[in-house]
Scaffold this active site. Structure first.
Site, mmCIF file in Angstrom:
data_model
loop_
_atom_site.group_PDB
_atom_site.id
_atom_site.type_symbol
_atom_site.label_atom_id
_atom_site.label_comp_id
_atom_site.label_asym_id
_atom_site.label_seq_id
_atom_site.Cartn_x
_atom_site.Cartn_y
_atom_site.Cartn_z
ATOM 1 N N HIS A 166 86.741 -29.922 66.710
ATOM 2 C CA HIS A 166 85.349 -29.963 66.255
ATOM 3 C C HIS A 166 85.133 -31.068 65.225
ATOM 4 O O HIS A 166 84.069 -31.672 65.167
ATOM 5 C CB HIS A 166 84.999 -28.605 65.648
ATOM 6 C CG HIS A 166 83.554 -28.399 65.369
ATOM 7 N ND1 HIS A 166 82.606 -28.313 66.359
ATOM 8 C CD2 HIS A 166 82.878 -28.256 64.197
ATOM 9 C CE1 HIS A 166 81.410 -28.118 65.817
ATOM 10 N NE2 HIS A 166 81.556 -28.082 64.512
ATOM 11 N N SER A 195 78.121 -31.054 64.479
ATOM 12 C CA SER A 195 77.846 -29.641 64.611
ATOM 13 C C SER A 195 76.352 -29.362 64.578
ATOM 14 O O SER A 195 75.606 -29.850 65.418
ATOM 15 C CB SER A 195 78.606 -28.893 63.509
ATOM 16 O OG SER A 195 78.756 -27.553 63.841
ATOM 17 N N ASP A 236 87.597 -29.053 71.078
ATOM 18 C CA ASP A 236 86.656 -28.130 70.440
ATOM 19 C C ASP A 236 86.117 -27.138 71.461
ATOM 20 O O ASP A 236 85.830 -27.499 72.602
ATOM 21 C CB ASP A 236 85.500 -28.935 69.839
ATOM 22 C CG ASP A 236 84.479 -28.065 69.120
ATOM 23 O OD1 ASP A 236 84.861 -26.990 68.618
ATOM 24 O OD2 ASP A 236 83.307 -28.479 69.051
#
Length: 553
Positions: free
Chosen positions: A529, A276, A467
């Site tokens: 994710h 991320s 994601d």
């Protein structure tokens, strides 16, 4: 959990577990919750905003027009700005710790080089830093009871910063296995969520008890989980941090002092991994480490999972991913998809201005405009931004099970066993998120650091293909477009099937991979994710093979 058109969606891009809707407003009782012993706290809380005001005189007419435009389109996005409050804490006495390593002592170690000249053993400014270490009793927590563990704090005494870490030895052969630093994103999310929700030795069940994880990344590596920047997780400070570069020097100091205290790990291969917003952190942290030619950190590679690294390229792929071009059914209708197409040009123009100047005055409006125009439509559906296949659960972080992690870590006996010094644990601190956004850090071009890394170490960019927020389309696109010495050869390389090779599921397709020179990209099938959460077996498979050097020179 719903987006208002007048709010700034600052929690929308690149948090490992940040909520997809985060209204920019002052937390309730924020002043009451600050640490009263910090005399300059009021000033430090508003530091990013004050720095913005200082630059006001430098505004060009064009930049003023951009701010006017953003204010008109999203009226209220800049209302009620508040920057991070300090966490209540009680520092434990030095007698609590098994080891305290003084940076000033390490700084003063001199050795003779090959030319007979005296030089410092390791580079960097370390005199302001100390590292506190406590051996964790695994039996008291029930987490990998046969594995050696340490926890503690890196103290920056000059800037009142205290970063918490938790170290787990490898389950296999810690005397020879590599060491990995794991970083969650946000900015502002604790890496202990990665520990208990993704790739650590245990998860936390409904009964708030640890559950053994057979797919933990410490199966064949020793892992350091670090809560950074300050005021994240168990870390704390009386000051605020608002940009990635400031955290890089902290991480270098922590690793240098840790490997000095535990030299048995310093000669082993070392890797940095994260997801991320770690797409910002890792290029910066690795560059800081490599800038010190005299170091005790044997950095061999970096791994970035579903990261935000090149916004100019990646924001182009929100519409395709939301509208059915990423391998999953469309979440948005055709009219909304067309509106996102119409907004893309202006968004990219703003991001380009941010890239050109790297000033908060251009980078902040780019974040506001692009997040509202390209992420907002998806968020208003209530679908999980971290997994296009699922609705956002009734939780501020879209995953209700994360509450188990927070409940576990807030238990007094757990905090005591770890030596935690704050009064509570939170998975994510959204004040930190605001700080980074209003410093302009969000949209800055951290991909520009990657070519320098590729000259020295291998880089893996991997992405779970379900994601939305940091999707595989955008990550593949920026790696394909990256200008570096091996660009032409990499661009000409095709994706190949990625299969399990070494267990009972041998031959099972888990994704696709392309690799040339020091750059590798992976698409992981069925991963959101957080790939280790959704696909634990596939996650450990590619991780072990990467650490083993399969795709590296």
């Amino acid at each position: 959990m719903r987006v208002l058109s007048t709010t700034l969606l600052i929690g929308a891009a690149a948090a490992a577990v940040s909520p997809p809707q985060q209204v920019l407003q002052a937390p309730e009782e924020a002043v009451e919750n600050t640490h009263k012993s910090s005399p300059s706290l009021a000033e430090s809380l508003s530091q990013p905003l004050r720095e913005l005001k200082e630059e006001l005189k430098l505004l060009t007419n064009e930049v003023e027009e951009v701010w006017e435009e953003v204010s008109n389109i999203f009226p209220g996005a800049l209302d009620n700005i508040f920057f991070s409050s300090a966490k209540k804490h009680t520092r434990r006495p030095d007698s609590h710790w098994d080891h305290i390593i003084r940076g000033s002592d390490v700084q003063n170690i001199w050795v003779e080089n090959e030319n007979g000249e005296k030089e410092r053993e390791v580079g960097g400014r370390l005199e302001a830093f100390d590292l506190r270490v406590k051996a964790v009793d695994p039996s008291s927590l029930g987490i990998d009871p046969d594995v050696k563990q340490y926890s503690g704090y890196l103290d920056d005494n000059e800037n009142d910063k205290h970063l918490f870490y938790w170290f787990f030895e490898s389950r296999n052969d810690p005397k020879t296995d590599p060491v990995v630093l794991w970083l969650n994103g946000g900015p502002g999310c604790s890496s202990l969520t990665g520990l208990f929700f993704e790739l650590g030795p245990s998860s936390i069940g409904k009964n708030i008890k640890p559950i053994y994880n057979p797919y933990s990344w410490n199966s064949n590596t020793s892992v350091i989980f670090l809560d950074q920047p300050v005021n994240v997780g168990f870390s704390y400070s009386g000051n605020s941090v608002s940009e990635t570069s400031a955290a890089a020097k902290d991480v270098y100091a922590l690793l240098t002092l840790f490997f000095k205290q535990f030299p048995e790990y310093s000669s082993q291969d070392f890797h940095i991994a994260g997801e991320s917003y770690a797409g910002h952190y890792i290029p910066s942290f690795a560059s800081e480490i490599l800038s010190h030619k005299k170091r005790n950190i044997n950095l061999k590679s970096v791994l970035i999972g579903n990261g935000l690294t090149d916004g100019l390229t990646q924001y182009e792929y929100y519409r395709p991913m939301a509208c059915g071009d990423g391998g999953y059914p469309a979440v948005l209708d055709e009219t909304t998809c067309r509106s996102m197409d119409n907004a893309l040009g202006r968004c990219q123009s703003m991001i380009q201005s941010c890239y050109d100047s790297e000033s908060a005055w251009t980078c902040v409006p780019a974040s506001i405009y692009c997040n509202n125009a390209l992420l907002g439509p998806y968020q208003r559906t209530g679908q999980n931004v971290y997994d296009v296949r699922k609705p956002c659960e009734d939780s501020s972080l879209c995953y209700a099970d994360l509450e188990y992690v927070s409940t576990y870590l807030n238990q007094a006996e757990v905090m005591k066993a770890l030596g935690a010094e704050v009064d509570s644990f939170d998975s994510c601190n959204f004040d930190i998120n605001r700080n980074f956004l209003f410093k302009g850090d969000w949209m800055k071009p951290f991909h520009k650091l990657v070519p320098g890394l590729l000259e020295e170490i291998p880089v893996l960019i991997y992405a779970g293909d379900a994601d939305f927020i940091c999707n595989w389309l955008g990550n593949k696109a920026w790696t394909d477009a990256l200008e570096w010495a091996g660009h032409e050869e990499y661009a000409a390389t095709e994706l190949e099937d990625l299969e399990i090779v070494d267990n009972k599921h041998k031959g099972k397709k888990i994704g696709q991979v392309k690799s040339s020179g020091n750059l590798t990209f992976m698409r992981l099938f069925g991963g959101g994710h957080m790939v280790p959460y959704d696909q634990p077996e596939a996650s450990l498979e590619f991780f072990n093979r990467w650490i083993g050097g399969e795709w590296t020179k």
